[in-house]
Design a protein around this motif. Structure first.
Motif, PDB file in Angstrom:
ATOM      1  N   TYR A   1       6.201   4.791   1.967  1.00  0.00           N
ATOM      2  CA  TYR A   1       6.087   6.240   1.964  1.00  0.00           C
ATOM      3  C   TYR A   1       7.073   6.797   0.949  1.00  0.00           C
ATOM      4  CZ  TYR A   1       6.996  11.077   3.264  1.00  0.00           C
ATOM      5  OH  TYR A   1       7.194  12.435   3.215  1.00  0.00           O
ATOM      6  N   GLY A   2       6.571   7.620   0.057  1.00  0.00           N
ATOM      7  CA  GLY A   2       7.410   8.239  -0.958  1.00  0.00           C
ATOM      8  C   GLY A   2       6.617   9.307  -1.674  1.00  0.00           C
ATOM      9  N   SER A   3       7.103   9.722  -2.819  1.00  0.00           N
ATOM     10  CA  SER A   3       6.389  10.708  -3.623  1.00  0.00           C
ATOM     11  C   SER A   3       6.789  10.527  -5.072  1.00  0.00           C
ATOM     12  CB  SER A   3       6.724  12.130  -3.166  1.00  0.00           C
ATOM     13  OG  SER A   3       8.062  12.471  -3.507  1.00  0.00           O
ATOM     14  N   THR A   4       6.030  11.147  -5.958  1.00  0.00           N
ATOM     15  CA  THR A   4       6.347  11.062  -7.380  1.00  0.00           C
ATOM     16  C   THR A   4       7.745  11.594  -7.648  1.00  0.00           C
ATOM     17  OG1 THR A   4       3.999  11.384  -7.886  1.00  0.00           O
ATOM     18  CG2 THR A   4       5.543  11.675  -9.694  1.00  0.00           C
ATOM     19  N   GLU A   5       8.112  12.675  -6.946  1.00  0.00           N
ATOM     20  CA  GLU A   5       9.419  13.283  -7.167  1.00  0.00           C
ATOM     21  C   GLU A   5      10.545  12.487  -6.498  1.00  0.00           C
ATOM     22  OE1 GLU A   5       6.389  16.689  -6.849  1.00  0.00           O
ATOM     23  OE2 GLU A   5       6.756  14.749  -5.909  1.00  0.00           O
TER      24      GLU A   5
ATOM     25  N   THR B   1      10.668   5.606   2.689  1.00  0.00           N
ATOM     26  CA  THR B   1      10.721   4.588   3.745  1.00  0.00           C
ATOM     27  C   THR B   1       9.723   3.482   3.440  1.00  0.00           C
ATOM     28  OG1 THR B   1       9.095   5.774   5.087  1.00  0.00           O
ATOM     29  CG2 THR B   1      11.417   6.193   5.573  1.00  0.00           C
ATOM     30  N   VAL B   2       9.897   2.348   4.094  1.00  0.00           N
ATOM     31  CA  VAL B   2       8.973   1.221   3.981  1.00  0.00           C
ATOM     32  C   VAL B   2       8.718   0.669   5.383  1.00  0.00           C
ATOM     33  CG1 VAL B   2       8.602  -1.114   3.090  1.00  0.00           C
ATOM     34  CG2 VAL B   2       9.737   0.600   1.657  1.00  0.00           C
ATOM     35  N   ALA B   3       7.462   0.443   5.705  1.00  0.00           N
ATOM     36  CA  ALA B   3       7.085  -0.193   6.965  1.00  0.00           C
ATOM     37  C   ALA B   3       6.683  -1.635   6.693  1.00  0.00           C
ATOM     38  CB  ALA B   3       5.933   0.559   7.625  1.00  0.00           C
TER      39      ALA B   3
ATOM     40  N   ALA C   1       0.837  -1.200   0.000  1.00  0.00           N
ATOM     41  CA  ALA C   1       0.000   0.000   0.000  1.00  0.00           C
ATOM     42  C   ALA C   1       0.867   1.243   0.000  1.00  0.00           C
ATOM     43  CB  ALA C   1      -0.920   0.011   1.212  1.00  0.00           C
ATOM     44  N   ALA C   2       0.483   2.233  -0.799  1.00  0.00           N
ATOM     45  CA  ALA C   2       1.203   3.504  -0.850  1.00  0.00           C
ATOM     46  C   ALA C   2       0.267   4.552  -1.422  1.00  0.00           C
ATOM     47  CB  ALA C   2       2.454   3.393  -1.716  1.00  0.00           C
ATOM     48  N   GLY C   3       0.636   5.806  -1.245  1.00  0.00           N
ATOM     49  CA  GLY C   3      -0.155   6.896  -1.802  1.00  0.00           C
ATOM     50  C   GLY C   3      -0.691   7.837  -0.749  1.00  0.00           C
ATOM     51  N   SER C   4      -0.965   7.312   0.443  1.00  0.00           N
ATOM     52  CA  SER C   4      -1.367   8.124   1.587  1.00  0.00           C
ATOM     53  C   SER C   4      -1.126   7.303   2.841  1.00  0.00           C
ATOM     54  CB  SER C   4      -2.843   8.557   1.473  1.00  0.00           C
ATOM     55  OG  SER C   4      -3.698   7.444   1.394  1.00  0.00           O
TER      56      SER C   4
ATOM     57  N   PRO D   1       2.202   1.008  15.325  1.00  0.00           N
ATOM     58  CA  PRO D   1       1.082   1.248  14.409  1.00  0.00           C
ATOM     59  C   PRO D   1       1.089   2.672  13.853  1.00  0.00           C
ATOM     60  CG  PRO D   1       0.331   0.091  16.369  1.00  0.00           C
ATOM     61  CD  PRO D   1       1.750   0.502  16.634  1.00  0.00           C
ATOM     62  N   GLY D   2       0.897   2.769  12.540  1.00  0.00           N
ATOM     63  CA  GLY D   2       0.863   4.076  11.892  1.00  0.00           C
ATOM     64  C   GLY D   2       2.193   4.567  11.383  1.00  0.00           C
ATOM     65  N   THR D   3       3.279   3.820  11.636  1.00  0.00           N
ATOM     66  CA  THR D   3       4.595   4.279  11.195  1.00  0.00           C
ATOM     67  C   THR D   3       4.767   4.161   9.686  1.00  0.00           C
ATOM     68  OG1 THR D   3       6.983   4.013  11.486  1.00  0.00           O
ATOM     69  CG2 THR D   3       5.686   2.012  11.505  1.00  0.00           C
ATOM     70  N   ALA D   4       5.627   5.027   9.155  1.00  0.00           N
ATOM     71  CA  ALA D   4       6.027   4.921   7.743  1.00  0.00           C
ATOM     72  C   ALA D   4       7.260   4.050   7.597  1.00  0.00           C
ATOM     73  CB  ALA D   4       6.297   6.312   7.171  1.00  0.00           C
ATOM     74  N   GLY D   5       7.847   3.609   8.728  1.00  0.00           N
ATOM     75  CA  GLY D   5       8.923   2.638   8.676  1.00  0.00           C
ATOM     76  C   GLY D   5      10.318   3.231   8.603  1.00  0.00           C
ATOM     77  N   LEU D   6      11.206   2.479   7.976  1.00  0.00           N
ATOM     78  CA  LEU D   6      12.619   2.818   7.878  1.00  0.00           C
ATOM     79  C   LEU D   6      13.033   2.998   6.421  1.00  0.00           C
ATOM     80  CD1 LEU D   6      14.007   0.113  10.334  1.00  0.00           C
ATOM     81  CD2 LEU D   6      13.675   2.540  10.857  1.00  0.00           C
TER      82      LEU D   6
END
Length: 541
Positions: free
Chosen positions: A343-347, A352-354, A318-321, A363-368
């Motif tokens: 977690y990332g962006s188009t640019e 990071t990845v959780a 899952a990604a995007g928000s 819970p809720g982290t975007a990871g490392l």
């Protein structure tokens, strides 16, 4: 310092190659195949190169399944050759700019492959665009060829008559020729490589104005390790790309899947029950979603989900928000320990990845940050923040970050890192947490309030299906909090109960003064919440 940099780069390279080897992307036992793939990727780019290489290497596995049926790797390669040759006959080449607005199907893939084989620049339009947005982007990017699904004929009509147009997915007859008709009878043998591999230009979501173009001409050969380091994707699996593949997440993972000789499953429209059917019938190992899609699956409840065999699932990507703690817990309960949140962006690409373990512990982290990626926080003065728990602006870098927008503008850069436009903090374990966009912060009575903290708290309630908190003008406090809430089926609106719940768990100044109930919250096609629409509702009641 120079020796330290060299040592760090060497360590990163070794780590990246290790991740790629574990996934099967690099196999020292098949160096011949690897050499063919590397050569094809240099010639045709990251999408067309691996597919062409698999065809040459005799990989006769099913490459793609969509609403029309299936295509093997050789068939996909040959049909894209035919389309590229047809476009050559029409006078298109490596100076052409081709745009597409297509839902998830073979036609999206074939347009991407043919464009790459010509060396043309491809602009991926968002299926949620209105005609003025699309026309503005097409003019800015210099689009000369436009490919569209028939349902978007009205958008195609907004482009100048000088634009050459083709229909991809045909539903109703149009005045423009179809791609299927175009490739009929064309030779399917390989084309000579273009002088330079074609560039795909993705677009930002346009939540703050006309979408900006994000080209990605140069990508590190180790960039795939950013995904493979923390997500166990493997060769010859089955991947269901439910997320829109014109978006960075869907496209990036689909390209990765093709490189890993996966079978990619596409369907033009997402429906939660149908997604479960697709996962079960195809024994999917991986499913790519945006959080709103995952939320709709989870909202079906455990009894409905149990009707479908999802036991083959190893990865729900899952990604995007952001992923709320409640959605993370329910995914684990209903589908198993399979949720990976990027977690990332188009640019910036990957930041990071959780992993499931990260999400269970925090819970809720975007990871490392995975291998080859760096992430840091800075304050408004550009000073690096090192204290855990302190909120700052997120900056990141990796081998796939963009070099600047197509209109010449850029995002802020500090110490070689690129601004994501978000605020966040690191916890005591070094895990990144996202507070929201840097322009989402609300100052109420002199206190800084980050909406996501309140939203996650309310989303955890069984009577709340969706929620968004914004700041609205207040003569006494500067801004006050207003919560927009979608009530879960079977429940009645309870504004005071929601306020009391926040008051019991958070500081008094974080309690929404107003609660507004809506049937649904405004989101774009990739699931991003359109806060500005809610702000405009307040300005124009």
């Amino acid at each position: 310092m120079a020796l330290q940099r060299v040592a760090a780069q060497l360590s990163e390279t070794v780590g990246a190659l290790g991740a790629m080897r574990r996934a099967g992307l690099v196999s020292f036992g098949k160096l011949g195949h690897a050499a063919v793939t590397a050569k094809a990727a240099r010639a045709y780019g990251p999408l067309a190169g691996p597919i062409h290489a698999h065809a040459i290497n005799g990989i006769d596995r099913v490459a793609l399944i969509d609403d029309l049926g299936s295509l093997t790797y050789p068939e996909l390669d040959q049909q894209s050759n035919a389309l590229a040759r047809a476009w050559q006959e029409a006078g298109f080449d490596d100076t052409s700019v081709i745009a597409s607005i297509c839902r998830n199907s073979r036609w999206f893939v074939l347009v991407g492959l043919a464009s790459a084989k010509l060396g043309a620049r491809l602009v991926l339009m968002n299926t949620g665009f209105a005609a003025p947005q699309l026309a503005a982007v097409a003019e800015r990017e210099g689009v000369g060829v436009f490919v569209y699904d028939a349902e978007f004929a009205a958008l195609a009509a907004a482009l100048p008559a000088t634009t050459t147009k083709y229909v991809a997915w045909v539903e109703d007859p149009t005045d423009d020729p179809s791609l299927e008709h175009l490739i009929a009878g064309q030779p399917t043998n390989p084309l000579p490589p273009p002088a330079k591999a074609g560039v795909a230009t993705q677009l930002t979501s346009g939540t703050t104005g006309t979408p900006k173009g994000v080209p990605r001409a140069v990508v590190s050969p180790l960039a795939s390790a950013q995904i493979l380091d923390r997500i166990p994707l493997r060769t010859e699996q089955t991947m269901f790309a439910a997320a829109p593949v014109f978006h960075a997440t869907g496209l990036g993972l689909m390209v990765m899947g093709f490189a890993l000789r996966n079978t990619i499953v596409l369907t033009r429209r997402f429906e939660a029950r149908d997604a479960l059917r697709i996962i079960a019938e195809n024994r999917c190992d991986t499913v790519i979603v945006i959080p709103t899609m995952l939320q709709r699956i989870v909202d079906l409840g455990p009894d409905v989900i149990a009707e479908y065999d999802t036991s083959a699932l190893k990865v729900v990507f899952a990604a995007g928000s952001s992923i709320s703690p409640d959605l993370s817990r329910k995914t684990s309960e209903y589908l198993g320990e399979v949720l990976y949140n990027l977690y990332g962006s188009t640019e910036c690409a990957v930041v990071t990845v959780a992993t499931p373990a990260d999400l269970k512990r925090s819970p809720g982290t975007a990871g490392l940050a995975p291998v080859t990626c760096r992430v840091a926080l800075y304050d408004d003065a550009g000073t690096k923040i090192t204290e855990r728990g302190t909120v700052g602006r997120i900056f990141a870098a990796n081998g796939a970050s963009f070099a600047g927008y197509t209109d010449g503008r850029d995002k802020e850069r500090i110490d070689g890192l690129l601004s994501t436009g978000d605020l966040g903090h690191f916890d005591d374990n070094g895990m990144l947490f996202i507070e929201g966009r840097d322009d989402d912060m609300i100052v109420s009575g002199g206190e800084n309030v980050y909406p996501i903290e309140i939203e996650n708290l309310l989303a955890d309630r069984t009577d709340v299906l969706d929620v968004c908190v914004i700041g609205v003008p207040d003569p006494e406090f500067g801004q006050r909090l207003r919560a927009f809430v979608v009530v879960a089926p079977g429940f009645e609106p309870d504004p005071q109960g929601l306020k009391d719940h926040v008051k019991a768990h958070l500081a008094r100044y974080k309690v929404p003064r107003d609660v507004v109930f809506l049937d649904e919250l405004p989101r774009n096609t990739t699931g991003k919440l359109l806060r500005r629409v809610l702000v405009e509702m307040n300005e124009n009641p």
